[in-house]
Design an enzyme around this catalytic site. Structure first.
Site, mmCIF file in Angstrom:
data_model
loop_
_atom_site.group_PDB
_atom_site.id
_atom_site.type_symbol
_atom_site.label_atom_id
_atom_site.label_comp_id
_atom_site.label_asym_id
_atom_site.label_seq_id
_atom_site.Cartn_x
_atom_site.Cartn_y
_atom_site.Cartn_z
ATOM 1 N N HIS A 141 0.876 -1.218 0.043
ATOM 2 C CA HIS A 141 0.035 0.138 -0.008
ATOM 3 C C HIS A 141 1.043 1.284 -0.175
ATOM 4 O O HIS A 141 0.736 2.055 -0.835
ATOM 5 C CB HIS A 141 -0.832 0.056 1.101
ATOM 6 C CG HIS A 141 -1.979 1.218 1.043
ATOM 7 N ND1 HIS A 141 -3.090 1.127 0.870
ATOM 8 C CD2 HIS A 141 -1.694 2.311 1.728
ATOM 9 C CE1 HIS A 141 -3.771 2.126 0.837
ATOM 10 N NE2 HIS A 141 -2.684 3.129 1.336
ATOM 11 N N HIS A 184 3.202 6.169 -1.698
ATOM 12 C CA HIS A 184 3.702 7.219 -1.385
ATOM 13 C C HIS A 184 5.163 7.269 -1.293
ATOM 14 O O HIS A 184 5.761 7.652 -0.382
ATOM 15 C CB HIS A 184 3.142 7.540 0.267
ATOM 16 C CG HIS A 184 1.878 7.644 0.480
ATOM 17 N ND1 HIS A 184 1.046 8.673 0.079
ATOM 18 C CD2 HIS A 184 0.956 6.854 0.875
ATOM 19 C CE1 HIS A 184 -0.241 8.751 0.515
ATOM 20 N NE2 HIS A 184 -0.498 7.439 0.712
ATOM 21 N N LYS A 220 -5.170 10.652 -8.398
ATOM 22 C CA LYS A 220 -4.841 10.871 -7.087
ATOM 23 C C LYS A 220 -4.774 12.327 -6.697
ATOM 24 O O LYS A 220 -3.847 13.183 -7.004
ATOM 25 C CB LYS A 220 -3.586 10.376 -6.727
ATOM 26 C CG LYS A 220 -3.193 10.380 -5.023
ATOM 27 C CD LYS A 220 -2.895 9.145 -4.275
ATOM 28 C CE LYS A 220 -2.996 9.221 -2.905
ATOM 29 N NZ LYS A 220 -2.868 7.832 -2.177
#
Length: 285
Positions: free
Chosen positions: A158, A174, A220
């Site tokens: 993730h 990220h 995003k």
């Protein structure tokens, strides 16, 4: 805004100073910020593009390949099925790769410092092999992101690799190395930088950024990421906050270098659900 956590600011600043593998902006890589993204538009990939070029103008890949933590980290990025709801299959080779990465990370001064801190708090196992097992469980143990699904996710996937939900939403992603590599393959389209209210545009040497991008057909609207830092720095930072807290979502305000950040860590039972930095301000403002 939450009060600054001075103890963690000191720890993370020491880790930052020790992060010898961190890449130097303008020397090891350059970014091209271009225009400011429009965050009022939602979701679909037809959002206005304020950046015609890639975010990463160049990255010294030789340096990446020569640093063990980066090299072992990069080998993990192709191990995941990014679509949630699709069961993950972990092969014996992938387990070996996960362990190689953890061994590389555990050998760094950054992770040693984090381990010492966690030992003082009685939150980590003193023996390195036991601590490694603890890290494996937090980051690599599979779980189902949605109840009733087969195990389709883990913290590492993730946070560092990114996932998609029903082809409509980007989850996580990220990490700047994954961003750079996906961008190089034209999988990611950088749409522009995002600033906080009334804030000036970021600087090309800033090592924490908020950006907008599309990936695998979804946008995003705002994604936050460290830029140039080593995998061990992010891994250590998020692990410390995860182990210190009990609640489902933890937000710690810390000052690292000139950056005032809120570090957000969400848990999924005994595992990391997500983790990322939110830039509050830089002292240059």
């Amino acid at each position: 805004r939450r009060a600054l956590n001075h103890e963690l600011s000191k720890l993370f600043s020491d880790m930052w100073d020790m992060d010898v593998n961190r890449l130097v902006p303008g020397k090891d890589y350059t970014i091209d910020l271009q225009g400011k993204a429009d965050v009022t538009q939602q979701g679909d990939s037809a959002v206005q593009d304020s950046a015609a070029r890639h975010l990463f103008h160049n990255v010294n890949e030789e340096r990446l390949k020569s640093i063990k933590t980066f090299a072992t980290f990069i080998s993990l990025l192709d191990n995941y099925e990014t679509s949630t709801g699709m069961a993950e299959v972990v092969t014996p080779e992938e387990i070996v790769e996960n362990n190689c990465f953890l061994d590389a990370v555990l050998a760094t001064e950054v992770m040693k410092l984090a381990h010492e801190y966690l030992l003082k708090k009685k939150l980590a196992k003193p023996n390195l092999a036991d601590f490694k097992y603890q890290l494996y469980d937090i980051w690599f143990q599979l779980y189902a992101r949605k109840e009733g699904d087969r195990p389709d996710s883990c913290g590492f996937e993730h946070v560092f690799v990114g996932e998609t939900r029903r082809g409509k939403q980007i989850l996580g992603l990220h990490n700047w190395v994954q961003f750079y590599l996906q961008e190089k393959r034209n999988q990611i389209d950088y749409k522009g930088y995002v600033t906080q209210k009334n804030k000036t545009r970021p600087h090309k040497d800033d090592q924490v950024l908020s950006i907008q991008f599309s990936w695998k057909g979804s946008v995003k609207p705002i994604g936050s990421t460290f830029i140039g830092v080593s995998p061990e720095f992010e891994f250590a930072l998020y692990t410390v906050i995860f182990l210190l807290a009990e609640e489902r979502v933890t937000r710690e305000t810390v000052k690292i270098e000139e950056y005032e950040l809120q570090v957000v860590v969400c848990r999924h039972g005994h595992h990391i659900g997500t983790a990322y930095p939110v830039l509050l301000s830089t002292s240059s403002e």
